[in-house]
Enzyme design. Structure first.
Site, PDB file in Angstrom:
ATOM      1  N   MET A  50      22.083  28.146  55.999  1.00  0.00           N
ATOM      2  CA  MET A  50      23.371  27.466  55.842  1.00  0.00           C
ATOM      3  C   MET A  50      24.359  28.434  55.171  1.00  0.00           C
ATOM      4  O   MET A  50      25.353  27.996  54.580  1.00  0.00           O
ATOM      5  CB  MET A  50      23.201  26.192  55.022  1.00  0.00           C
ATOM      6  CG  MET A  50      22.289  25.182  55.737  1.00  0.00           C
ATOM      7  SD  MET A  50      22.589  23.482  55.286  1.00  0.00           S
ATOM      8  CE  MET A  50      22.186  23.499  53.564  1.00  0.00           C
ATOM      9  N   GLY A  51      24.084  29.729  55.235  1.00  0.00           N
ATOM     10  CA  GLY A  51      24.983  30.707  54.630  1.00  0.00           C
ATOM     11  C   GLY A  51      24.794  30.798  53.129  1.00  0.00           C
ATOM     12  O   GLY A  51      23.748  30.405  52.604  1.00  0.00           O
ATOM     13  N   HIS A  57      17.229  34.790  51.210  1.00  0.00           N
ATOM     14  CA  HIS A  57      17.506  34.933  52.647  1.00  0.00           C
ATOM     15  C   HIS A  57      17.240  36.364  53.109  1.00  0.00           C
ATOM     16  O   HIS A  57      16.786  36.587  54.228  1.00  0.00           O
ATOM     17  CB  HIS A  57      18.968  34.602  52.939  1.00  0.00           C
ATOM     18  CG  HIS A  57      19.351  33.181  52.663  1.00  0.00           C
ATOM     19  ND1 HIS A  57      20.170  32.822  51.638  1.00  0.00           N
ATOM     20  CD2 HIS A  57      18.995  32.028  53.293  1.00  0.00           C
ATOM     21  CE1 HIS A  57      20.333  31.509  51.642  1.00  0.00           C
ATOM     22  NE2 HIS A  57      19.629  31.002  52.622  1.00  0.00           N
ATOM     23  N   GLN A  81      22.280  16.753  57.489  1.00  0.00           N
ATOM     24  CA  GLN A  81      21.215  16.712  56.481  1.00  0.00           C
ATOM     25  C   GLN A  81      21.737  16.396  55.084  1.00  0.00           C
ATOM     26  O   GLN A  81      20.985  16.469  54.117  1.00  0.00           O
ATOM     27  CB  GLN A  81      20.418  18.016  56.498  1.00  0.00           C
ATOM     28  CG  GLN A  81      21.149  19.250  56.027  1.00  0.00           C
ATOM     29  CD  GLN A  81      20.342  20.517  56.269  1.00  0.00           C
ATOM     30  OE1 GLN A  81      20.232  20.981  57.389  1.00  0.00           O
ATOM     31  NE2 GLN A  81      19.781  21.098  55.220  1.00  0.00           N
ATOM     32  N   SER A 206      21.064  29.006  46.654  1.00  0.00           N
ATOM     33  CA  SER A 206      22.539  29.031  46.770  1.00  0.00           C
ATOM     34  C   SER A 206      23.170  28.128  45.717  1.00  0.00           C
ATOM     35  O   SER A 206      24.297  28.347  45.292  1.00  0.00           O
ATOM     36  CB  SER A 206      22.965  28.532  48.149  1.00  0.00           C
ATOM     37  OG  SER A 206      22.270  29.230  49.136  1.00  0.00           O
ATOM     38  N   ARG A 207      22.436  27.099  45.286  1.00  0.00           N
ATOM     39  CA  ARG A 207      23.023  26.148  44.343  1.00  0.00           C
ATOM     40  C   ARG A 207      23.024  26.678  42.904  1.00  0.00           C
ATOM     41  O   ARG A 207      23.701  26.092  42.053  1.00  0.00           O
ATOM     42  CB  ARG A 207      22.278  24.811  44.412  1.00  0.00           C
ATOM     43  CG  ARG A 207      22.565  24.073  45.728  1.00  0.00           C
ATOM     44  CD  ARG A 207      21.950  22.701  45.768  1.00  0.00           C
ATOM     45  NE  ARG A 207      22.427  21.935  46.911  1.00  0.00           N
ATOM     46  CZ  ARG A 207      21.733  21.715  48.030  1.00  0.00           C
ATOM     47  NH1 ARG A 207      20.533  22.223  48.166  1.00  0.00           N
ATOM     48  NH2 ARG A 207      22.250  21.000  49.005  1.00  0.00           N
TER      49      ARG A 207
HETATM   50  O1  PAF Z   1      16.998  25.644  54.550  1.00  0.00           O
HETATM   51  C1  PAF Z   1      18.164  25.566  55.023  1.00  0.00           C
HETATM   52  O2  PAF Z   1      19.046  26.367  54.716  1.00  0.00           O
HETATM   53  C2  PAF Z   1      18.480  24.446  56.003  1.00  0.00           C
HETATM   54  O3  PAF Z   1      17.829  23.273  55.667  1.00  0.00           O
HETATM   55  C3  PAF Z   1      18.211  24.839  57.465  1.00  0.00           C
HETATM   56  C4  PAF Z   1      16.740  25.096  57.720  1.00  0.00           C
HETATM   57  C5  PAF Z   1      19.016  26.073  57.827  1.00  0.00           C
HETATM   58  C6  PAF Z   1      18.647  23.701  58.394  1.00  0.00           C
HETATM   59  O4  PAF Z   1      20.001  23.420  58.250  1.00  0.00           O
END
Ligand code: PAF
Length: 299
Positions: A50-51, A57, A81, A206-207
């Site tokens: 989700m960036g 990542h 989600q 990210s949070r």
């Molecule tokens: O883990 C995440 O960043 C999200 O839940 C994913 C797997 C990209 C789905 O939106």
């Protein structure tokens, strides 16, 4: 008079040789970008994100880079989600920085669709993995894993990767996706990448950037509590409620923490256990101020 060669000054020069990334926004363009490598037999690796990319990542992209011929990173903050009172609007969006991280990590294609590209019609079809989604985050975020499974299935259908990379930090998400892949015979191999932590143990997320300095100082208590549970199990405790009590006491020692859950579960169906008799995961979610943090460890 002959010239005397002077010793050269020794300098470290690092040359950034990573080529530019192909950033595409549409389903048609990502499919076109992958058509040739696919037909020539390249292994395609997908890292769904989700960036707001961070070293966690980078570890996923690094794994994909080592194991696949073509690396695709998707960057899409998936509205499906997030619950109505969750942080969809304030979820960090840092596309330019993310693309640069992808480039440095050797990504070939970044797929960054808009919400309208991913959901041109309000969806009527969903992927729902029952049982595995029932407890832990599933209990406190109704609909969350349905949103995750649906978007991941869509990404699998759009990109058609041979391998897809997910972090162990989101252990229940990983279990949901593994089960969806198994139940629906999706031809993709799921690769799990270990959690990346700060030196004080805090799992990188990210949070974390939402934590103020007092909250950031308090946050490693989450990992300390999980480590306490591991210690109790390793020293022979088999009663899950006793292990939970010991870990919860550590969390309660930190006044800034509000506990959402701390459970000991089996690693595949994520069901809470009362007796520990095989491999388990200890998972917790806490609120520190307005930020929700999750973490888990394996024993
Ligand atoms: O883990 C995440 O960043 C999200 O839940 C994913 C797997 C990209 C789905 O939106």
């Amino acid at each position: 008079m002959s010239a005397v060669a002077q010793p050269r000054e020794k300098r470290e020069i690092s040359i950034d040789t990573a080529p530019p990334v192909n950033v595409v926004q549409t389903v048609k363009d990502v499919r076109e970008a992958l058509a040739l490598p696919r037909s020539s037999g390249s292994v395609i690796g997908l890292v769904p994100t989700m960036g707001a990319l961070h070293p966690g990542h980078e570890a996923l992209i690094g794994g994909a880079r080592r194991e696949c011929g073509i690396v695709v990173v998707s960057i899409f903050v998936n509205p499906l989600q997030f619950g109505p009172n969750e942080d969809y609007a304030r979820y960090p969006r840092t596309l330019e920085k993310d693309v640069e991280i992808c480039r440095r990590q050797g990504t070939d294609v970044v797929f960054n669709p808009s919400p309208d590209e991913m959901y041109p019609l309000p969806p009527l079809t969903f992927a729902e993995v029952t049982r595995v989604s029932e407890h832990l985050c599933g209990k406190f975020r109704p609909g969350h894993f349905r949103g995750v499974a649906t978007v991941v299935l869509k990404l699998f259908n759009i990109v058609r990767p041979d391998r897809a990379y997910f972090g162990e930090k989101d252990m229940q998400q990983l279990a949901v996706i593994r089960r969806m892949v198994a139940d629906l015979n999706i031809p993709v191999e799921i690769a799990a990448v270990p959690t990346v932590r700060e030196p004080d143990g805090l799992a990188i997320s990210s949070r974390n950037q939402h934590l103020n300095s007092a909250e950031r100082k308090a946050a490693p208590v989450l990992y300390r509590a999980l480590e306490e549970a591991v210690k109790r199990i390793r020293s022979g405790e088999r009663d899950a409620s006793k292990v939970r009590e010991a870990a919860i006491a550590i969390l309660e020692s930190e006044p800034l923490v509000r506990i959402e859950y701390l459970e000991i579960v089996d690693p595949t169906e994520i069901q809470p256990l009362s007796t520990i008799s095989g491999p388990v995961r200890i998972a917790a979610a806490v609120w520190i101020g307005g930020t929700r943090l999750i973490d888990n460890v394996a024993v």
